[in-house]
Design an enzyme around this catalytic site. Sequence first.
Site: not given
Ligand code: DGL
Length: 268
Positions: A185-187, A43-44, A11, A153, A74-76
């Site tokens: 989002c996995t967070h 990432y997003g 992720d 984070e 990670c979805n993104t």
């Molecule tokens: N955990 C990521 C997701 O599922 C977070 C993306 C990020 O870093 O913005 O989208």
Amino acid sequence: MSEIAAIGVFDSGVGGLSILKEIRQLLPGEDLTYLADSAYCPYGTKPVSEIRARILKVAAFLSGLGVKAIVVACNTASIAGLDQVREAYPLIPVIGVEPALKPAHGLTRNGKIGVLATSLTLKGDRFSVLVEQFGADVEVYTKPAPGLVELVEAGKLDTPETETLLHQYLDPLLEKQIDTLVLGCTHYPFLIPMIRNICGPKVTILDTGLAVAKQTVRVLEQNRILNPRPRVGEETFYTSGDPEVVNEVVAKLWSKKSVKVLKAQIEA
Ligand code: DGL
């Protein structure tokens, strides 16, 4: 592909641990190698082309460790470049994640679904396809939620700052009277206690951790690479950022007193 090799999971940071936990539950005997790409987090808010290039480097790192499968937790990252990772590593099964619009469509009672995700996920073509498939006969209200990833984070799961930001994103969705909330989002699953407080008991909250873990089991079975040895699997954690900093939050989210996070050398 060796059946005794580890499963690689990555992720942008520690969010994918919400998926790693479910994989650990279903596959207690597997070795799991987790990479938090903290040097590039989040990432997003970055351009798709940049994230696509980055995750190919991350996949190269995991492939270099000899993993037998890669879970893009990670979805993104999945929206930005799942197909490209699959093309680059045709011999390694690659499992991705997408916002749970399909189950939400099946569960909503009043036809009003909210989706909380990163900007990149909500702008992605894959997400538009999901809305076309499962949003035609319901209302789908989306909300990009910058800042939440950074709070997770930092291990700030229940601070006033987190509550204020969550209200900012959830209140407009609640005003639309959503009865189902997709955590895209996995967070975000690490914020569920606070999200539940804000949304109340009537809103169904959906995350994808268990579904991705089940898909991982299916894919390993199909490829005949489940670890056949009766044993307790181990976890190895890597970060592209500062291991000292990431150590602390991984220990908190993984519910261990201490963990050892190793430095991953991934070129910028
Ligand atoms: N955990 C990521 C997701 O599922 C977070 C993306 C990020 O870093 O913005 O989208």
